[in-house]
Design an enzyme around this catalytic site. Structure first.
Site, PDB file in Angstrom:
ATOM      1  CB  SER A 287      59.454  33.635  23.145  1.00  9.98           C
ATOM      2  OG  SER A 287      59.181  32.610  24.029  1.00  9.98           O
TER       3      SER A 287
ATOM      4  CG  HIS B 118      54.514  33.606  25.434  1.00  4.99           C
ATOM      5  ND1 HIS B 118      55.580  34.241  26.027  1.00  4.99           N
ATOM      6  CD2 HIS B 118      55.051  32.808  24.465  1.00  4.99           C
ATOM      7  CE1 HIS B 118      56.710  33.842  25.455  1.00  4.99           C
ATOM      8  NE2 HIS B 118      56.409  32.981  24.498  1.00  4.99           N
TER       9      HIS B 118
HETATM   10  C1  LIG Z   1      62.682  30.826  26.265  1.00  7.25           C
HETATM   11  S1  LIG Z   1      61.560  30.032  27.194  1.00  7.25           S
HETATM   12  C2  LIG Z   1      60.121  29.622  26.324  1.00  7.25           C
HETATM   13  C3  LIG Z   1      60.191  29.902  24.956  1.00  7.25           C
HETATM   14  C4  LIG Z   1      58.999  29.570  24.111  1.00  7.25           C
HETATM   15  N1  LIG Z   1      59.038  28.175  23.846  1.00  7.25           N
HETATM   16  C5  LIG Z   1      57.984  27.419  23.993  1.00  7.25           C
HETATM   17  O1  LIG Z   1      56.903  27.777  24.365  1.00  7.25           O
HETATM   18  C6  LIG Z   1      59.163  30.330  22.814  1.00  7.25           C
HETATM   19  O2  LIG Z   1      60.266  30.677  22.462  1.00  7.25           O
HETATM   20  N2  LIG Z   1      58.092  30.568  22.057  1.00  7.25           N
HETATM   21  C7  LIG Z   1      58.184  31.189  20.767  1.00  7.25           C
HETATM   22  C8  LIG Z   1      57.784  30.207  19.705  1.00  7.25           C
HETATM   23  O3  LIG Z   1      56.475  29.819  19.839  1.00  7.25           O
HETATM   24  C9  LIG Z   1      57.397  32.478  20.659  1.00  7.25           C
HETATM   25  O4  LIG Z   1      57.572  33.174  19.651  1.00  7.25           O
HETATM   26  O5  LIG Z   1      56.615  32.807  21.557  1.00  7.25           O
END
Ligand SMILES: CSCC[C@H](NC=O)C(=O)N[C@@H](CO)C(=O)O
Length: 664
Positions: free
Chosen positions: A525, A638
């Site tokens: 992410s 995700h």
């Molecule tokens: C970089 S855009 C979205 C990133 C996301 N943030 C929020 O949803 C993210 O980094 N998520 C992390 C932490 O939950 C993940 O590991 O999926």
């Protein structure tokens, strides 16, 4: 070698099937027993199974209480403690079931045509307040056939990660369901999504979370409202455009409502969540934790946990409100004086308090806790944290057979000008020997406003088992180190935090047991964004794995379910207002400089960081002639690494190991 020394074997990807997850420790009102959820991964069905278990506070073996071949979750004691209500998918979709502590089979209470997502017992134990998107209490005789498969989109929020397909027009509302017979009635209605019902101590009102602002389609407001349990027009409690409030809880005398959140909805996760109190009749909320400079939420990341929904709990004497606090890689349980004053640490230590509950007289607390070498167990202690005892040893037997690497907690200087110490953990490879130099894998967390911490992480342990040293850090932008540290990455993604990561890598190399020519990097992410960023800005890494990544911020703005608010706030404007900033901060801009062999792992139904982010990066690098491979996971969102289908979770881990084995 390790096996010879210790008699234990090395961890393997498939060992996720051997680890049971416990969560949602709910102590009975009389403080005699704890109900909890035990979740296992079912290899044959490629699915999850969970059941409710009971353990005596006095000690003894936990016993399985619900026995269906299903997913049972969210156990909640009736106020008298004579039965448990819980959610179960036994009939297809999650519905509320009741089971008597005196024995007998569980009975299905609700039959809504849509799943139940949350519920709460009324104080007199006669009624449940239930959250569902259902428009009727019983399923229709026959579901109407859709007239077309063509999808017409009219709202800006039309997808949400974790919900396959498109969002429908149904709204989550609160219903009241009599427990011993009688017709359910709908309490709230309209074009609003309600959640988190909380009964007033008198049972006359239900507080809840909603966004009832006129601009709710575009903003991220979250308000506290209250409604008579019999129904009618809700009244505002803590509302308006500056509300970002969640998880209401009433004071025992019913005069005050406490809740979590902050006052900058657009800033979302980049602000500490505080604990607030407001007169139950409404008024100006006051923060009870403004001096703490920490978030009263669980911000820690792991790939080995089951979910639960803890919120603040008001002690029955009205003096304290218990809440989680995220602090420097730990999640602790605090109690905050309801009238203001110094927060008191109740359950501390190098660990994560995953969830907690209080007995009716407030004298005992049960918690689920997670530690670096033990994913989860249930503990019990007194109201001030004293007399702690472990009630379960869920995975003791399994972990006695495998060798784990104990993370060393350190502070390492950033490579930025301020040389600020950055909190980090180093895991030595299994079988470590003095005088040998090992490859190192840098793990980068997402968010960016989350944190790594003192919890078990299967992926990290696997890398250590394969002979890699593992480094994970909480660079600028992480939760747990204060507001300034948390939000300083705004408009500076990659630029503000890469020096922290590289400083930590250098400091570990200086320890003498790392081979500097064998550095690997990975993350998911925002951690995938950073993996892309890092290999676009240095050639020091020999191999990289980017997971659920972001590569192009301008397209992320329009394709991610959170792009138009989270992206806009984090970058500092829209793509049409700040085209140069979006270009400068997009890893794709630096694709021509990327030379590191890269494995791209992405879920096809990832609506948070849509797969087009991976596709763009893949084609650009392929065309540039780089070593790059793209692995796509069908029907996954995700959350693949944490809640994906077990087989895909194992395959994902195998791909990571394969890539590092080949290129590192
Ligand atoms: C970089 S855009 C979205 C990133 C996301 N943030 C929020 O949803 C993210 O980094 N998520 C992390 C932490 O939950 C993940 O590991 O999926």
């Amino acid at each position: 070698m390790a096996e010879e020394r210790t008699g234990k074997r090395r961890l393997a990807p498939e060992d996720i099937y051997e680890i049971a997850l416990v969560s949602d420790a709910q102590i009975s009102p009389d403080g005699q027993r704890v109900a909890f959820v035990r979740t296992v991964l079912d290899r044959e069905r490629n699915d999850y199974r969970s059941s409710i278990w009971l353990v005596d506070v006095a000690g003894g073996e936990p016993v399985r209480f619900t026995t269906a071949d299903a997913r049972d979750s969210f156990p909640r004691w009736s106020p008298r403690g004579d039965r448990l209500a819980f959610l179960s998918n036994r009939s297809g979709k999650d519905q509320v079931w009741l089971i008597s502590l005196g024995g007998g089979e569980a009975q299905q209470l609700t039959r809504f045509p849509e799943p139940v997502t949350h519920f709460a017992w009324s104080p007199d134990g006669t009624t449940l307040a239930v959250v569902t998107k259902a428009e009727t209490a019983e399923p229709p005789e026959k579901e109407p056939e859709p007239e077309t498969d063509v999808v017409r989109i009219t709202r800006i929020r039309y997808r949400s990660d974790g919900t396959p397909g498109f969002l429908d027009e149904k709204r989550s509302h609160i219903w009241c369901v009599p427990v011993d017979g009688g017709r359910p009635w709908q309490v709230t209605s309209g074009d609003f999504d309600e959640s988190w019902p909380a009964w007033s101590p008198s049972g006359h009102e239900i507080a809840f979370v909603s966004n009832r602002t006129p601009d709710r389609e575009y903003n991220t407001v979250s308000e506290i409202w209250a409604v008579r349990a019999s129904g009618g027009e809700p009244r505002p409690v803590a509302t308006g455009d500056a509300a970002y409030f969640f998880k209401p809880v009433w004071s025992p005398d019913g005069t005050v409502l406490a809740f979590t959140g902050h006052r900058e909805p657009f800033a979302g996760s980049s602000r500490n969540h505080q604990l607030w109190a407001v007169a139950a009749g409404g008024g100006e909320p006051a923060s009870l934790t403004s001096a703490l400079d920490r978030s009263v939420e669980d911000e820690v990341l792991t790939d080995t946990a089951a979910s639960s929904k803890p919120g603040p709990i008001w002690a029955p004497d009205g003096r304290w409100i218990y809440t989680q606090v995220s602090d420097q890689g730990n999640v602790h349980l605090y109690r905050i004086p309801a009238g203001g004053g110094e927060p008191q640490l109740v359950v501390g230590g190098r660990r994560r308090v995953v969830d907690f509950s209080l007995s009716a007289d407030g004298s005992l607390i049960a918690c689920t806790v997670s530690e670096p070498l033990n994913p989860c167990d249930v503990i019990v202690c007194s109201a001030d944290g004293s007399g702690e005892r472990r009630l379960t040893r869920v995975n003791e037997e399994f972990f006695a057979t495998v060798e784990l690497s104990e993370p060393e907690e350190v502070w390492l200087p950033s490579a930025s000008e301020d040389r600020r110490p950055i909190h980090a953990w180093i895991m030595k490879p299994i079988g470590f020997r003095e005088g040998v130099r090992y490859p190192l894998v840098l793990e980068i967390h997402g968010g960016p406003h989350a944190m790594y911490g003192n919890v078990y992480f299967h992926e990290f342990q696997l890398l250590a088992a394969q002979g890699y040293a593992v480094l994970y850090t909480n660079p600028r932008g992480s939760q747990g180190y204060g507001q300034q540290f948390l939000s300083c990455t705004r408009g500076a993604w990659g630029e503000a935090d890469m020096p922290d990561l590289m400083g930590a890598v250098d400091a570990v190399i200086e320890r003498g047991y790392i081979d500097p020519s064998r550095l690997g990097v990975t993350g998911g992410s925002y951690g995938g964004f950073m993996t892309n960023w890092v290999i676009g800005h240095t050639d020091r890494f020999k191999a990289a794995v980017t997971q659920r990544c972001v590569s192009n911020l301008a397209s992320f703005y329009g394709t991610s379910d959170i792009g138009f608010h989270f992206g806009e706030h984090e970058i500092g404007g829209t793509p049409w207002e700040q085209p140069e900033l979006y270009r400068r901060l997009s890893p794709l801009t630096y694709a021509p400089q990327m030379k590191t062999p890269l494995l791209i792992l992405h879920s096809e139904q990832d609506y948070r960081c849509p797969i087009e982010q991976a596709e763009q990066l893949y084609v650009w690098l392929k065309k540039l002639g780089r070593t790059v491979e793209f692995v796509r996971f069908p029907d996954e969102s995700h959350g693949l690494s944490r809640s994906g289908k077990p087989k895909h979770r194992v395959e994902r881990l195998q791909h990571i190991l394969r890539w590092f084995a080949e290129y590192l």
